[in-house]
Design a protein around this motif. Structure first.
Motif, short mmCIF file in Angstrom:
data_model
loop_
_atom_site.label_atom_id
_atom_site.label_comp_id
_atom_site.label_asym_id
_atom_site.label_seq_id
_atom_site.Cartn_x
_atom_site.Cartn_y
_atom_site.Cartn_z
N GLY A 1 4.30 6.79 -4.78
CA GLY A 1 4.13 7.30 -6.14
C GLY A 1 3.32 8.58 -6.18
N LEU A 2 2.21 8.61 -5.44
CA LEU A 2 1.38 9.80 -5.41
C LEU A 2 2.14 11.01 -4.88
CD1 LEU A 2 -2.07 8.45 -4.16
CD2 LEU A 2 -1.60 9.50 -6.38
N VAL A 3 2.88 10.80 -3.80
CA VAL A 3 3.60 11.93 -3.19
C VAL A 3 4.74 12.39 -4.10
CG1 VAL A 3 5.02 12.63 -1.23
CG2 VAL A 3 2.94 11.30 -0.85
N ALA A 4 5.42 11.45 -4.77
CA ALA A 4 6.48 11.85 -5.71
C ALA A 4 5.90 12.68 -6.84
CB ALA A 4 7.18 10.61 -6.25
N GLY A 5 4.79 12.21 -7.41
CA GLY A 5 4.14 12.99 -8.46
C GLY A 5 3.59 14.30 -7.94
N PHE A 6 3.13 14.31 -6.69
CA PHE A 6 2.62 15.52 -6.05
C PHE A 6 3.72 16.58 -5.95
CE2 PHE A 6 0.46 17.18 -1.91
CZ PHE A 6 -0.20 18.17 -2.63
N VAL B 77 4.67 0.30 -9.96
CA VAL B 77 3.57 0.83 -9.16
C VAL B 77 3.85 2.28 -8.80
CG1 VAL B 77 2.37 0.66 -6.94
CG2 VAL B 77 2.85 -1.40 -8.27
N VAL B 78 5.07 2.56 -8.37
CA VAL B 78 5.44 3.94 -8.03
C VAL B 78 5.31 4.84 -9.25
CG1 VAL B 78 7.32 5.43 -7.25
CG2 VAL B 78 6.94 3.21 -6.14
N ALA B 79 5.82 4.37 -10.39
CA ALA B 79 5.76 5.18 -11.61
C ALA B 79 4.32 5.45 -12.03
CB ALA B 79 6.51 4.47 -12.73
N LEU B 80 3.47 4.44 -11.92
CA LEU B 80 2.07 4.60 -12.32
C LEU B 80 1.37 5.66 -11.47
CD1 LEU B 80 -0.44 3.71 -13.90
CD2 LEU B 80 -0.80 1.94 -12.16
N PHE B 81 1.54 5.59 -10.16
CA PHE B 81 0.84 6.54 -9.30
C PHE B 81 1.48 7.94 -9.38
CE2 PHE B 81 -0.99 2.70 -7.62
CZ PHE B 81 -2.27 3.09 -7.26
N ALA B 82 2.77 8.00 -9.65
CA ALA B 82 3.38 9.32 -9.89
C ALA B 82 2.79 9.95 -11.14
CB ALA B 82 4.89 9.18 -10.01
N ALA B 83 2.59 9.14 -12.17
CA ALA B 83 2.02 9.64 -13.42
C ALA B 83 0.60 10.17 -13.21
CB ALA B 83 2.03 8.55 -14.48
N ARG C 212 0.83 -1.21 0.00
CA ARG C 212 0.00 0.00 0.00
C ARG C 212 0.87 1.26 0.00
NH1 ARG C 212 -5.32 1.38 2.25
NH2 ARG C 212 -5.56 -0.79 2.92
N LEU C 213 2.02 1.18 0.67
CA LEU C 213 2.90 2.34 0.74
C LEU C 213 3.48 2.71 -0.62
CD1 LEU C 213 4.79 1.76 4.10
CD2 LEU C 213 2.96 3.40 3.63
N LEU C 214 3.61 1.74 -1.52
CA LEU C 214 4.14 2.05 -2.85
C LEU C 214 3.22 3.01 -3.59
CD1 LEU C 214 5.42 -1.47 -3.98
CD2 LEU C 214 6.80 0.52 -3.31
N ALA C 215 1.91 2.81 -3.45
CA ALA C 215 0.97 3.73 -4.08
C ALA C 215 1.11 5.13 -3.49
CB ALA C 215 -0.46 3.22 -3.91
N ALA C 216 1.25 5.20 -2.16
CA ALA C 216 1.41 6.50 -1.51
C ALA C 216 2.70 7.17 -1.94
CB ALA C 216 1.37 6.32 0.01
N ALA D 204 11.99 14.50 -7.32
CA ALA D 204 11.34 13.55 -6.41
C ALA D 204 10.97 12.26 -7.12
CB ALA D 204 10.09 14.20 -5.79
N VAL D 205 10.59 12.34 -8.38
CA VAL D 205 10.14 11.15 -9.09
C VAL D 205 11.29 10.18 -9.37
CG1 VAL D 205 9.00 10.29 -11.17
CG2 VAL D 205 8.16 12.37 -10.05
#
Length: 726
Positions: A243-248, A279-285, A237-241, A259-260
């Motif tokens: 990715g989101l924060v890196a993209g944020f 997963v990280v890349a997807l949520f960052a995108a 679950r943390l991987l999604a978070a 950050a990305v």
């Protein structure tokens, strides 16, 4: 009622963010700072979607927020209590600065960028209920994830509610620094490092304003913290978070793009699994692509307003970008060796971090510890943006990592000295010399800093309007524009004004290629160097031609422009044929202006001089000619022009050949009524009013020759004059 509206707007934004963060992180993290940051990313994305759909209304924001609060109530109720230890040592300092910051953030918003474009754009999105193409303001093309949160708060509590949301990011940052260090078994170092950042004069004034630097720092540290937690627990679950924060981070401020790759590299290095990295890349995108897509749709450049050489467009020229980047790298400095004292002590580069950060090299001693190496790596990465913009604000994202590393840097000294005396002494001294009444004793007068605790202003005991008239430069001029200029009208100005306090459309002279062209049109009316008094005549043997090309062959810092181009035969211009086509390189936009028989208009090449730039006229059929006449302004002494021609179409073997190596140059008188023509052209370009300030270049001419311009002064406020165009 206004203070209640402000508190409601800010509190609702923070509460909804916390709720969304709780839903995202679940039981993997109960840290309130991490919940706020991750939830803010989701709320920002939600507001973006509402703006993209054209339904950005207060009545759409409220139900979405209520749904988040209801959905997360169980998660929030299950959160464990937070235990504080030894509050007597740190809470008095924290609370003192908290009161200073809280009341300043609640006071009327009068920061420079906050009142001009951060909240100016947020207010516009709310009035227009979403996104619309904004081609005349380069700041509208920046990623604006934090502005989406400002917009949410602004819908309920206006300007100060947005500023208080930024203050919430400052609180989250200080808490996460302490929380991370406590988790690592270093609570005192964490508390001291957090207070170093929290009490920093620049962090404080930035964090209570509608800016984005402190928010970016909080996002960067949240990413760092999440990566450390994931490395220890490996929760999917943390991987999604992450990715989101890196993209944020990218969506909050372009300069945090690092950050990305940092998140991707960290996850891949630790797990060696492409699935985790994907997963990280997807949520960052998910956080990044919407802003890129918006820019691609509106201004044809996903990275606008930069990298215009990669993505040519009519909205920002390459020459402006070069000049803009150069100015950001110097800010009037004569030597970059001035930077350390400026950013820490004097403050002429948009504020000061505090003299204690001159001790930053001590942080290198923390390399002995794993935590220190991780912190310094993150500091180095997030400090890279500073080399592109030497404003002290651009060091804020790296500051939390440096501060913690500084507190860890003394690990070679006996613990009793470092933890109980030296660290505490540094924090106490820093807190003392960072208080507003002390800062003014050693900083430069122009340093951006807080000055007092404005409790009357925060509670609106002192009226907001009166405070802004006294403290926000050009607020009076802005209110004059709002009261006099017609609703829906466009006002052109050389000087940026606080757009957050007017609903009129403001065009600032430097903020787009079109605005720069409008400024040049205005200058053409009265500045000799801009007047089309240069005639460049190419002569060649009379012959049939299918196309002509004027080629620029020199290099330099000038920019090439043409007002009119005529192809002649025996002294008579060839009649323009609708089948003729015009093109240019590197900037084809506006090329039609060279053939409109109007000397007030012009084409510009959009870049500094490089060999190979050209203007080309393709004729519909063979036409006999013996010369080419160009009329232009003399403010381009660096140009070197050749004339080439082609006798037949390329498919029939037609090749370019030189017709004339250089033109004959003659000076001619300026056309009559040039001022009136300039005013009419500005009106044709959609401008209704000119806002000029006494002392600006051109202000005297406009005032003294208003009749020649054909303009009418309709308002004046302390040297700000509003002219209505004919």
């Amino acid at each position: 009622m206004q203070p209640l509206a402000i508190l409601f707007g800010a509190s609702l934004t923070v509460a909804v963010s916390m709720s969304l963060g709780a839903l995202l992180l679940g039981r993997d993290s109960f840290d309130p700072g991490l919940r706020f940051i991750t939830g803010a990313a989701l709320l920002s994305l939600s507001v973006f979607c509402l703006c993209a759909a054209g339904v950005a209304y207060t009545w759409t924001f409220a139900p979405a927020g209520a749904a988040a609060l209801l959905g997360a109530r169980r998660r929030l109720r299950d959160s464990p209590a937070i235990a504080f230890r030894n509050p007597r040592l740190f809470l008095p300092i924290f609370l003192l600065y908290f009161v200073l910051y809280f009341l300043n953030s609640m006071a009327p918003e009068f920061s420079f960028d906050g009142s001009r474009y951060h909240l100016g754009l947020a207010g516009r999105y709310l009035r227009e209920h979403g996104f619309h193409p904004i081609a005349d303001n380069l700041y509208a093309s920046l990623s604006q994830a934090i502005e989406m949160l400002f917009l949410y708060a602004y819908a309920f509590g206006k300007h100060s509610a947005a500023a208080m949301v930024h203050f919430a990011f400052l609180l989250a940052l200080a808490w996460m620094m302490f929380s991370y260090a406590r988790r690592a078994g270093l609570p005192l170092a964490g508390a001291c490092g957090a207070l170093l950042v929290f009490a920093s004069p620049l962090v404080g004034v930035d964090g209570i304003s509608a800016y984005t630097d402190v928010a970016t720092a909080a996002i960067a540290f949240a990413l760092f913290y999440l990566l450390q937690i994931w490395d220890a627990e490996r929760s999917p679950r943390l991987l999604a978070a992450i990715g989101l924060v890196a993209g944020f981070a990218y969506a909050a401020k372009y300069t945090a793009w690092i950050a990305v790759p940092y998140a991707l590299a960290f996850v891949f290095w630790k797990s060696r699994r492409w699935r985790d990295t994907s997963v990280v890349a997807l949520f960052a995108a998910v956080m990044m692509v919407p802003w890129m897509a918006k820019n691609w749709m509106f201004v044809q450049n996903p990275l606008a307003p930069f990298f215009n050489q990669w993505f040519p467009n009519p909205y920002v020229t390459v020459s402006f970008e070069k000049e803009y980047r150069h100015s950001l790298g110097w800010y009037g400095l004569s030597d970059h060796w001035q930077i350390p004292l400026q950013v820490t002590t004097f403050g002429s580069l948009s504020g000061l971090l505090g003299p204690v950060f001159l001790l930053a090299p001590v942080a290198l001693l923390s390399l002995r510890r794993r935590e220190g190496r991780q912190l310094l790596l993150a500091a180095a990465l997030f400090a890279t943006a500073f080399f592109g913009n030497v404003s002290a604000r651009f060091l804020i994202p790296a500051l939390p990592f440096v501060a913690l590393a500084m507190m860890l840097g003394g690990t070679g000294i006996p613990a009793c000295v470092v933890r109980d005396r030296l660290a505490i002494a540094i924090v106490l001294v820093h807190a003392l010399i960072s208080w507003p009444s002390v800062v003014r004793r050693y900083s430069h007068p122009d340093a951006w800093r807080l000055t007092k605790i404005p409790w009357r202003e925060a509670l609106r005991i002192k009226p907001e309007d009166g405070f802004l008239y006294s403290n926000l430069p050009l607020y009076g001029a802005t209110r004059m524009v709002e009261q006099i200029a017609a609703a829906g009208s466009t006002v052109f100005t050389f000087t940026p004004i606080p757009e957050a306090y007017t609903s009129r459309h403001i065009q600032v002279a430097y903020q787009s290629a079109a605005n720069i062209a409008s400024r040049a049109v205005l200058f053409t009316g009265f500045v000799p160097d801009y007047s089309p008094t240069w005639q460049l005549r190419f002569k060649f043997p009379r012959q049939p031609l299918r196309a002509i090309r004027v080629v620029q062959t020199n290099s330099g810092n000038d920019s090439w422009s043409i007002h009119e181009l005529q192809i002649l035969d025996a002294g008579r211009p060839l009649p323009h044929d609708s089948a003729w086509s015009l093109t240019a390189r590197p900037y084809p936009w506006g090329i039609e202006n060279i053939a409109d028989n109007r000397l007030i208009t012009f084409w510009t090449c959009g870049d500094t001089l490089h060999p190979g730039q050209f203007v080309q006229v393709n004729l519909a059929r063979d036409q006999v000619a013996d010369s080419v006449l160009i009329q232009t302004a003399p403010n381009q002494f660096g140009i070197r022009l050749d004339l080439e021609g082609r006798e037949a179409l390329p498919e029939k073997g037609g090749a370019w050949k030189r017709l004339a190596p250089e033109p004959q140059i003659a000076d001619v008188p300026p056309p009559p009524d040039l001022r009136r023509a300039a005013a009419e052209e500005l009106k044709r370009r959609g401008i209704d009013y000119l806002l000029m300030f006494d002392g600006e270049f051109g202000a005297d001419d406009l005032q003294q020759h208003a009749a020649l311009w054909g303009v009418l002064q309709v308002g004046e406020y302390r040297g700000a004059r509003l002219y209505q165009l004919p």
